[in-house]
Design an enzyme around this catalytic site. Sequence first.
Site, PDB file in Angstrom:
ATOM      1  N   GLU A  29      27.853  40.165   3.510  1.00 49.43           N
ATOM      2  CA  GLU A  29      29.112  39.567   4.409  1.00 49.43           C
ATOM      3  C   GLU A  29      30.671  40.164   3.579  1.00 49.43           C
ATOM      4  OE1 GLU A  29      27.151  38.394   7.046  1.00 49.43           O
ATOM      5  OE2 GLU A  29      28.652  36.302   6.836  1.00 49.43           O
ATOM      6  N   THR A  82      35.391  39.268  12.628  1.00 45.72           N
ATOM      7  CA  THR A  82      35.470  38.519  11.307  1.00 45.72           C
ATOM      8  C   THR A  82      36.884  38.929  10.309  1.00 45.72           C
ATOM      9  OG1 THR A  82      33.115  38.029  11.429  1.00 45.72           O
ATOM     10  CG2 THR A  82      34.553  36.916   9.015  1.00 45.72           C
TER      11      THR A  82
HETATM   12  N1  LIG Z   1      22.794  43.646  10.010  1.00 46.11           N
HETATM   13  C1  LIG Z   1      23.790  43.661  10.738  1.00 46.11           C
HETATM   14  N2  LIG Z   1      24.229  42.954  11.881  1.00 46.11           N
HETATM   15  C2  LIG Z   1      25.149  43.178  12.148  1.00 46.11           C
HETATM   16  N3  LIG Z   1      25.881  43.733  12.259  1.00 46.11           N
HETATM   17  C3  LIG Z   1      26.762  44.552  11.292  1.00 46.11           C
HETATM   18  C4  LIG Z   1      25.261  44.728  10.605  1.00 46.11           C
HETATM   19  N4  LIG Z   1      25.363  45.460   9.815  1.00 46.11           N
HETATM   20  C5  LIG Z   1      27.143  46.043   9.267  1.00 46.11           C
HETATM   21  N5  LIG Z   1      27.242  45.144  11.205  1.00 46.11           N
HETATM   22  C6  LIG Z   1      28.777  45.451  10.811  1.00 46.11           C
HETATM   23  O1  LIG Z   1      29.570  43.786  11.359  1.00 46.11           O
HETATM   24  C7  LIG Z   1      30.615  43.425  11.962  1.00 46.11           C
HETATM   25  C8  LIG Z   1      29.722  41.997  12.152  1.00 46.11           C
HETATM   26  O2  LIG Z   1      30.078  41.258  11.868  1.00 46.11           O
HETATM   27  P1  LIG Z   1      31.167  40.195  11.837  1.00 46.11           P
HETATM   28  O3  LIG Z   1      32.417  40.650  12.545  1.00 46.11           O
HETATM   29  O4  LIG Z   1      30.715  38.962  10.594  1.00 46.11           O
HETATM   30  O5  LIG Z   1      30.244  39.533  13.241  1.00 46.11           O
HETATM   31  P2  LIG Z   1      29.256  38.401  13.390  1.00 46.11           P
HETATM   32  O6  LIG Z   1      30.324  37.135  13.773  1.00 46.11           O
HETATM   33  O7  LIG Z   1      28.415  38.505  14.012  1.00 46.11           O
HETATM   34  O8  LIG Z   1      29.108  37.567  12.454  1.00 46.11           O
HETATM   35  C9  LIG Z   1      30.158  44.614  12.885  1.00 46.11           C
HETATM   36  O9  LIG Z   1      31.154  46.002  12.935  1.00 46.11           O
HETATM   37  C10 LIG Z   1      28.838  45.479  12.500  1.00 46.11           C
HETATM   38  O10 LIG Z   1      29.041  46.684  13.206  1.00 46.11           O
HETATM   39  N1  LIG Z   2      34.324  31.000   7.326  1.00 47.23           N
HETATM   40  C1  LIG Z   2      34.235  32.691   8.128  1.00 47.23           C
HETATM   41  C2  LIG Z   2      32.319  32.201   9.305  1.00 47.23           C
HETATM   42  C3  LIG Z   2      32.922  34.251   9.656  1.00 47.23           C
HETATM   43  O1  LIG Z   2      31.732  33.267  11.062  1.00 47.23           O
HETATM   44  P1  LIG Z   2      31.025  34.665  11.845  1.00 47.23           P
HETATM   45  O2  LIG Z   2      29.886  33.894  12.762  1.00 47.23           O
HETATM   46  O3  LIG Z   2      32.409  35.251  12.568  1.00 47.23           O
HETATM   47  O4  LIG Z   2      30.652  35.938  10.954  1.00 47.23           O
HETATM   48  C4  LIG Z   2      35.783  32.835   9.056  1.00 47.23           C
HETATM   49  O5  LIG Z   2      35.968  31.840   9.473  1.00 47.23           O
HETATM   50  O6  LIG Z   2      36.209  33.949   9.050  1.00 47.23           O
END
Ligand SMILES: Nc1ncnc2c1ncn2[C@@H]1O[C@H](COP(=O)(O)OP(=O)(O)O)[C@@H](O)[C@H]1O
Ligand SMILES: N[C@@H](CCOP(=O)(O)O)C(=O)O
Length: 293
Positions: free
Chosen positions: A120, A168
């Site tokens: 994360e 995020t």
């Molecule tokens: N294995 C993975 N699965 C999903 N997203 C990934 C992965 N590895 C890297 N990423 C990157 O992480 C970001 C998505 O994560 P995030 O913003 O936390 O969204 P979510 O809320 O769907 O987790 C995108 O920029 C994506 O390219």
């Molecule tokens: N506590 C985090 C949770 C992010 O969740 P995601 O599913 O959007 O990756 C935040 O609120 O930033």
Amino acid sequence: MVTVRAPATSANLGSGFDVFGVALDRPADVVHVERADRTTIEVTGVGSQYIPTDPGRNVVGAVAEALDAPAHIRIDKGVRPSSGLGSSAASSAGAALALNELYDRGLSREELVPIAAEGEAVVSGEAHADNVAPALLGGFTVATPERVTTIDADIPLVACLPEIAVSTRDARRVVPETASMEELVHTVGRAATLSVGMCRRDPKLVGAGMDERIVTPARAKLITGYDDVRSAALAAGADGVTVSGAGPAVLAVCGAHARTRVAAAMIEAFDDAGVAARAYKTRVGSGAEVFDF
Ligand SMILES: Nc1ncnc2c1ncn2[C@@H]1O[C@H](COP(=O)(O)OP(=O)(O)O)[C@@H](O)[C@H]1O
Ligand SMILES: N[C@@H](CCOP(=O)(O)O)C(=O)O
């Protein structure tokens, strides 16, 4: 080879910013791992074109490094990236469980939580554990730096995902840096109500406990149509509605019989705002599962 199914998750639930999370019984990622001299990554499925395969930029690369477990990792995405449904966490948790098995590391699921949280940190800048904890342990989880606790809550949910992306990392930038004492007291009351609701498996208490006035209003502005979608879900019988994770998905809690009506109302309200959306009729589910090795 080891194969793991790792579920989508919904973090925060309004009043539990960076602490509360639930595993959803659908959708999910499937992660396959095979021993190798160095880590390589292949990604297929929903939104795979937006996901890097470089181990330095894909969450599973950080997990493999933290476990000192190089592997060829194949991810079949069922959880769309930048959805607010723990897409990155599903892959991180799936890889952590699969590599632990593949290399016989013998770590418990609780011990894998901080390792999966390293993934994360790659995408959001912080190793928040509120998605990886339910993705590994299932149920409703309370993740603090000292411990993760979980309860097996059976609560019906609707997760409505609009066709917009919110990263995020960006959504963390709009979180206010300060809050008043009145807002803190309000949040503590709602968070406690939500926890009791989960223990009692009572959607009405869970819904009442989702109300939050510090982070959610700031994030709602990033989601076109949010206020109308929320009102439509409540009018259709939802007991509570909030932003799922960092958004753009919107999470509603309701009785099982109301899910179809609530899902339709949310999709229609997004459509009225000019945004296509799909809805998952789901419920609080189990954690990641090893199903083939
Ligand atoms: N294995 C993975 N699965 C999903 N997203 C990934 C992965 N590895 C890297 N990423 C990157 O992480 C970001 C998505 O994560 P995030 O913003 O936390 O969204 P979510 O809320 O769907 O987790 C995108 O920029 C994506 O390219
Ligand atoms: N506590 C985090 C949770 C992010 O969740 P995601 O599913 O959007 O990756 C935040 O609120 O930033």
